[in-house]
Enzyme design. Structure first.
Site, PDB file in Angstrom:
ATOM      1  N   GLU A  92      51.788  50.130  36.582  1.00  0.00           N
ATOM      2  CA  GLU A  92      51.023  50.660  35.376  1.00  0.00           C
ATOM      3  C   GLU A  92      51.646  50.607  34.192  1.00  0.00           C
ATOM      4  OE1 GLU A  92      50.338  54.695  36.962  1.00  0.00           O
ATOM      5  OE2 GLU A  92      48.364  54.420  37.757  1.00  0.00           O
ATOM      6  N   GLU A 123      61.270  50.402  57.410  1.00  0.00           N
ATOM      7  CA  GLU A 123      61.870  51.389  56.850  1.00  0.00           C
ATOM      8  C   GLU A 123      63.151  51.843  57.453  1.00  0.00           C
ATOM      9  OE1 GLU A 123      61.049  56.110  58.343  1.00  0.00           O
ATOM     10  OE2 GLU A 123      59.170  54.866  57.397  1.00  0.00           O
TER      11      GLU A 123
END
Length: 306
Positions: A92, A123
């Site tokens: 964004e 992960e």
């Protein structure tokens, strides 16, 4: 890090974010409105938890802005929900602040496909985090933000540890006290949101807290870098009709000029909002405005007082 499932289970049992709440053990038997009220009450505690970490957040932001003013990048790294939130915040920045897509980055364990589907085992790899950073050519001017609700995720911890060895600024955002992530980072931010409504579902309060913190890091850093004028997004990239209209509104709010003057200035400034505002307020042409902005390193308020 744990070497067996029993060790990992014992470790998770010590985490506040994984704690079981017996008072909610029969929440599934409540009316929907009561569940919604309970969940809403839980969510209201998150801003308070963030507020307790504001000094640490501010210190991290000032350090980040200093590095980025030298050309450094802001890089978020995490797995699962934490990784997705980093990618979201980074994606964004270009339309909001007209940053280059490479200036603010979000890396998620397992790569882009992990945004929509879990990549098993990603992960758990510190080595993967180091490899991802090496692929970016990390420098000492960059900032790496490891994000992990538990504060123990190997990918996030490994990212911060590797970045620190290369001289980069490191920030660790977690939701448990005394986390490995905060200990590994130069700036540890531990927003303790407490046990979740659904045991261990850290996309809830912990995820909300992480989004608030990442919003602060990117937004306030951009303010410090001169990407705003007051609370106006003067570096907004007008890439669609809505943003075209917003650009004109921003110029109007900043200058009070009539529509005709705004259109003329934006046309001469090739659509650059900041340049158009400076042209109008300082009564100068586009070339002079661009020169002043360059001299002020993009800070409109500084250019106006030049």
């Amino acid at each position: 890090m744990p070497t067996s499932y029993s060790e990992l289970r014992a470790q998770l049992a010590t985490l506040t974010t994984e704690a079981f709440r017996p008072e909610l053990a029969e929440i599934d038997r409540l009316p929907t409105l009561d569940i919604a009220r309970t969940m809403n009450g839980e969510d209201r505690t998150v801003p308070e938890a963030v507020a307790r970490q504001l000094p640490a957040i501010a210190a991290a932001i000032d350090a980040t802005a200093e590095r980025m003013s030298r050309g450094g990048r802001l890089i978020y790294m995490g797995a699962g929900t934490a990784g997705r939130l980093g990618v979201l915040d980074a994606s964004e920045c270009p339309p909001t602040f007209n940053t280059d897509p490479s200036q603010v980055l979000g890396l998620i364990a397992g790569g882009p496909s992990a945004m929509i589907k879990a990549v098993e085992g990603a992960e758990d790899s510190r080595e993967l985090a180091a490899a991802d950073l090496d692929a970016l050519g990390l420098t000492a001017d960059d900032t790496v933000v490891g994000v992990s609700a538990s504060g123990r995720t190997p990918y996030a911890v490994g990212a911060v540890e590797h970045a620190r060895t290369l001289g980069a600024l490191t920030i660790g955002v977690s939701c448990n006290e005394d986390s490995a992530l905060a200990a590994a980072a130069e700036h540890g931010i531990e927003v303790v949101t407490g046990p979740e409504l659904l045991t261990g579902s850290t996309r809830l309060k912990a995820g909300t807290a992480q989004k608030l913190v990442l919003n602060m890091i990117s937004t306030i850093t951009m303010i410090r870098l001169g990407k705003t004028y007051g609370n106006l997004m003067v570096d907004v990239r007008a890439s669609n009709d809505k943003l075209q209209a917003r650009s004109r509104r921003i110029v109007a709010l900043a200058t009070g000029a009539p529509d005709e003057q705004i259109e003329t200035a934006l046309a001469a400034a090739d659509g650059e909002v900041k340049t158009a505002i400076l042209m109008i307020l300082a009564d100068i042409d586009a070339k002079t405005a661009e020169q002043r902005l360059t001299a002020s390193e993009g800070h409109l308020r500084t250019a106006l007082h030049a």
